[in-house]
Design a protein around this motif. Structure first.
Motif, PDB file in Angstrom:
ATOM      1  N   THR A 274       8.419   0.731   1.872  1.00 26.87           N
ATOM      2  CA  THR A 274       7.517   0.188   0.769  1.00 26.87           C
ATOM      3  C   THR A 274       6.137  -0.089   1.567  1.00 26.87           C
ATOM      4  OG1 THR A 274       9.257  -0.593  -0.420  1.00 26.87           O
ATOM      5  CG2 THR A 274       7.353  -1.714  -0.942  1.00 26.87           C
ATOM      6  N   ARG A 275       6.181  -0.794   2.773  1.00 23.48           N
ATOM      7  CA  ARG A 275       5.016  -1.359   3.383  1.00 23.48           C
ATOM      8  C   ARG A 275       4.251  -0.141   3.608  1.00 23.48           C
ATOM      9  NH1 ARG A 275       3.904  -1.932   9.179  1.00 23.48           N
ATOM     10  NH2 ARG A 275       6.037  -2.289   9.669  1.00 23.48           N
ATOM     11  N   VAL A 463      -1.704  -7.840  -3.752  1.00 31.45           N
ATOM     12  CA  VAL A 463      -2.225  -6.576  -4.518  1.00 31.45           C
ATOM     13  C   VAL A 463      -1.917  -5.228  -4.158  1.00 31.45           C
ATOM     14  CG1 VAL A 463      -4.412  -5.488  -5.574  1.00 31.45           C
ATOM     15  CG2 VAL A 463      -4.198  -7.995  -5.620  1.00 31.45           C
ATOM     16  N   ARG A 464      -1.525  -4.544  -4.764  1.00 30.29           N
ATOM     17  CA  ARG A 464      -1.123  -3.142  -4.316  1.00 30.29           C
ATOM     18  C   ARG A 464      -2.051  -2.204  -5.337  1.00 30.29           C
ATOM     19  NH1 ARG A 464       4.212  -2.286  -1.778  1.00 30.29           N
ATOM     20  NH2 ARG A 464       4.960  -4.416  -1.378  1.00 30.29           N
ATOM     21  N   GLU A 473      -3.924  11.043  -3.325  1.00 31.48           N
ATOM     22  CA  GLU A 473      -3.886   9.641  -3.576  1.00 31.48           C
ATOM     23  C   GLU A 473      -3.557   8.885  -2.611  1.00 31.48           C
ATOM     24  OE1 GLU A 473      -2.083   8.757  -7.565  1.00 31.48           O
ATOM     25  OE2 GLU A 473      -0.664   7.769  -6.360  1.00 31.48           O
ATOM     26  N   PHE A 474      -4.040   7.676  -2.279  1.00 32.81           N
ATOM     27  CA  PHE A 474      -3.585   6.795  -1.228  1.00 32.81           C
ATOM     28  C   PHE A 474      -3.124   5.384  -1.759  1.00 32.81           C
ATOM     29  CE2 PHE A 474      -6.334  10.225   0.160  1.00 32.81           C
ATOM     30  CZ  PHE A 474      -5.543  10.703   1.491  1.00 32.81           C
ATOM     31  N   ALA A 475      -2.632   4.615  -0.963  1.00 32.98           N
ATOM     32  CA  ALA A 475      -2.277   3.183  -1.209  1.00 32.98           C
ATOM     33  C   ALA A 475      -2.801   2.547  -0.356  1.00 32.98           C
ATOM     34  CB  ALA A 475      -0.610   3.384  -0.988  1.00 32.98           C
ATOM     35  N   GLY A 476      -2.858   1.082  -0.805  1.00 36.94           N
ATOM     36  CA  GLY A 476      -3.392   0.073  -0.093  1.00 36.94           C
ATOM     37  C   GLY A 476      -2.692  -1.249  -0.546  1.00 36.94           C
ATOM     38  N   GLN A 493      -8.534  -0.366   2.071  1.00 35.09           N
ATOM     39  CA  GLN A 493      -7.595   0.281   2.926  1.00 35.09           C
ATOM     40  C   GLN A 493      -7.241   1.478   2.527  1.00 35.09           C
ATOM     41  OE1 GLN A 493      -3.734  -1.541   2.639  1.00 35.09           O
ATOM     42  NE2 GLN A 493      -4.394  -2.919   4.023  1.00 35.09           N
ATOM     43  N   ALA A 494      -7.299   1.735   1.232  1.00 36.13           N
ATOM     44  CA  ALA A 494      -6.772   3.191   0.513  1.00 36.13           C
ATOM     45  C   ALA A 494      -8.085   3.927   1.030  1.00 36.13           C
ATOM     46  CB  ALA A 494      -6.771   3.190  -0.970  1.00 36.13           C
ATOM     47  N   ALA A 495      -9.310   3.425   0.742  1.00 32.92           N
ATOM     48  CA  ALA A 495     -10.624   4.536   1.264  1.00 32.92           C
ATOM     49  C   ALA A 495     -10.856   4.902   2.711  1.00 32.92           C
ATOM     50  CB  ALA A 495     -12.069   3.688   0.598  1.00 32.92           C
TER      51      ALA A 495
END
Ligand SMILES: [Zn+2]
Length: 530
Positions: A274-275, A463-464, A473-476, A493-495
């Motif tokens: 998940t992290r 916040v996710r 697509e990227f996650a932060g 972070q996603a950027a």
């Protein structure tokens, strides 16, 4: 004597190639280490031909992780198989996993080949893989919708060419349990030479049947199970490893089977994934959901207090889930902190512990009770492996009720400072747009969620975000006392991931005439993956 079921984990392959789950090299290695601790028997590390990043990840995992077998995926052609072998050759126990679709639907619409051509390709590909690697797994993609007589012929060809494992995927999640079980019985009895070959399940959850079908495959004679942590995977996902492992443990009375999964590592594995991906697990998810062991109804609580067995078939401790009790406060020292992290499955190095301790004391100044969730937020947020191309130096947000919000930011990159501000209807969007102006990479939000970390009104916000940059697509994820700041940091972070990824995958791998930059592209070229 119960039979062992071999756990073939494909979190880093079928899981990782699904939307929103991509991981970079250090993240994949960290996940592989945890899968090793969890006790998986076979670890599918990637699809080496898909991208340079995938190749490097398989290679690095093969070099470091020595106990489980390491598998790599390859389509049934020379380039793919050679590339997979190149990535695998340092492994202690390598396995080439090659696949080719066998259903008429795939033959007609995707491959444009006849059944005879496919049979020849299977023989050739398995034989070629065998000339490189002793251990060869073959998957007739879309086996669940393949004509049974033809499926038997395909399996026969693979066995005669030297396959050691036959994996029968329900690629599209279409099978009912009875169909799936019978398919294994048919292959077991009608293919010659099966005494030297293991059978494997691979199921998808499109109809919510992945785990049930896995068990059906086991009843039909399979002794290897392909699955992923948290059930991540294409579309609705794959069979969840933790569910299969716990069913076989809890219902030993009904199924004479066992796995070597160390169940107390399950929760840590789920949290780590998940992290790394930012993909949340639903609260009521079996085994690893936050509510999986929460008893709300008074009558249930009463029963559990008297004796947990009244309503609990598994204790949280069995799967390594920490209790939600208050653990630490302002006066706790480094030693207690290190111990608690150990209990939560984190072996912190000295510098990591120092960093965690500094953040812990900062938090303890503002918050009376520190819960496990807070400690996890500290390591999760601050120990990311994403190289910080752009670092946030200053953040200011002004919002008003007239529909105008402004965000001003200062970012640092390679020692240079950049300022900009943007106005939008909402404060979070204003922050995202200000970041876009500086990075020059406009993103769109595809998912945004806010949770509070730990109970109490002094809890911090987590916040996710999932954001798309240039089609990917990227996650932060970030925690802060300010929701807007947490959102801005998550987006950044996603950027940063997107910027890092476009640098990393700059060198494309050429597959025939098609240039493949990303596993996402492969999915598009070969719809359904497998
Ligand atoms: Zn699959």
């Amino acid at each position: 004597m119960p039979d062992k079921v071999f756990i073939f984990d494909t979190t880093l392959r079928d899981g990782e190639q699904s939307p929103g789950c991509s991981m970079n090299l250090p993240e994949k290695i960290e996940m592989a280490r945890q899968l090793d601790r969890l006790g998986v028997d076979i670890l599918e590390a990637g699809f080496p031909i898909a991208s340079h990043g995938d190749f490097e990840a398989v290679k690095a995992i093969a070099a470091e992780i020595r106990r489980p077998m390491i598998a790599a995926l390859a389509r049934a052609n020379e380039l793919d198989i050679n590339r997979a072998w190149e990535a695998l050759r340092e492994a202690a126990r390598p396995r080439i996993h090659t696949f080719l679709a066998t259903s008429d639907i795939h033959l007609q619409y995707k491959l444009h080949k006849t059944r005879e051509e496919i049979l020849k390709m299977i023989s050739w590909a398995v034989g070629h893989a065998k000339s490189r690697c002793q251990d060869v797994e073959f998957s007739p993609e879309d086996a669940g919708r393949t004509d049974r007589g033809y499926l038997v012929e395909c399996c026969q060809a693979a066995v005669e060419a030297g396959a050691t494992v036959l994996n029968l995927p329900d690629t599209v999640g279409f099978c009912l349990e009875s169909d799936y079980e019978q398919m294994f019985r048919d292959v077991q009895t009608r293919v010659r030479g099966m005494d030297r070959v293991a059978l494997s399940t691979h199921t998808h959850d499109d109809l919510g049947m992945a785990v049930a079908n896995t068990l059906a495959g086991l009843r039909g004679g399979a002794r290897q199970v392909e699955c992923t942590i948290n059930g991540i995977g294409e579309r609705a996902g794959n069979a969840a490893l933790e569910e299969v492992a716990m069913i076989l443990r809890v219902r030993r009375d009904a199924l004479p089977l066992y796995t070597d999964i160390r169940s107390e590592e399950i929760y840590a594995s789920s949290l780590l994934l998940t992290r790394l991906t930012g993909m949340n697990v639903q609260r009521n998810k079996a085994i690893v959901g936050r509510n999986a062991f929460a008893h709300e109804a008074g009558i249930h609580q009463d029963g559990v207090i008297k004796n947990a067995i009244t309503y609990e078939i598994i204790t949280p401790q069995t799967v390594g889930m920490p209790s939600n009790s208050i653990v630490l406060g302002k006066h706790s020292g480094r030693h207690a902190l290190a111990k608690r992290y150990e209990d939560l499955g984190y072996q912190l190095t000295k510098p990591e512990l120092e960093r965690a301790y500094a953040l812990f004391t900062q938090l303890a100044d503002r918050k009376k009770n520190i819960y496990d969730e807070d400690l996890l937020a500290i390591v999760n947020e601050d120990f990311q492996h994403i190289p910080e191309l752009y670092a946030l130096k200053l953040f200011q947000s002004v919002s008003s009720n007239d529909g105008r919000s402004t965000a001003t930011l200062e970012l640092e990159k390679d020692g240079a400072t950049f300022h900009d501000s943007a106005t939008s209807e909402g404060p979070c969007d204003a922050a995202f747009r200000a970041i876009d102006r500086i990075t020059g990479m406009p993103g769109t939000i595809s998912d945004f969620s806010v949770h509070t970390v730990g109970p109490g009104t002094d809890g911090v916000a987590e916040v996710r975000i999932r954001a798309r940059f240039d089609g990917r697509e990227f996650a932060g994820k970030c925690t802060s006392h300010s929701v807007v700041e947490a959102a801005a940091r998550s987006y950044l972070q996603a950027a940063n991931k997107a910027a890092y990824d476009s640098k990393r995958t700059g060198e494309a791998v050429s597959v025939g005439r098609v240039s493949v930059h990303k596993s996402e592209t492969v999915d598009r070229l070969f719809p359904g993956g497998y």
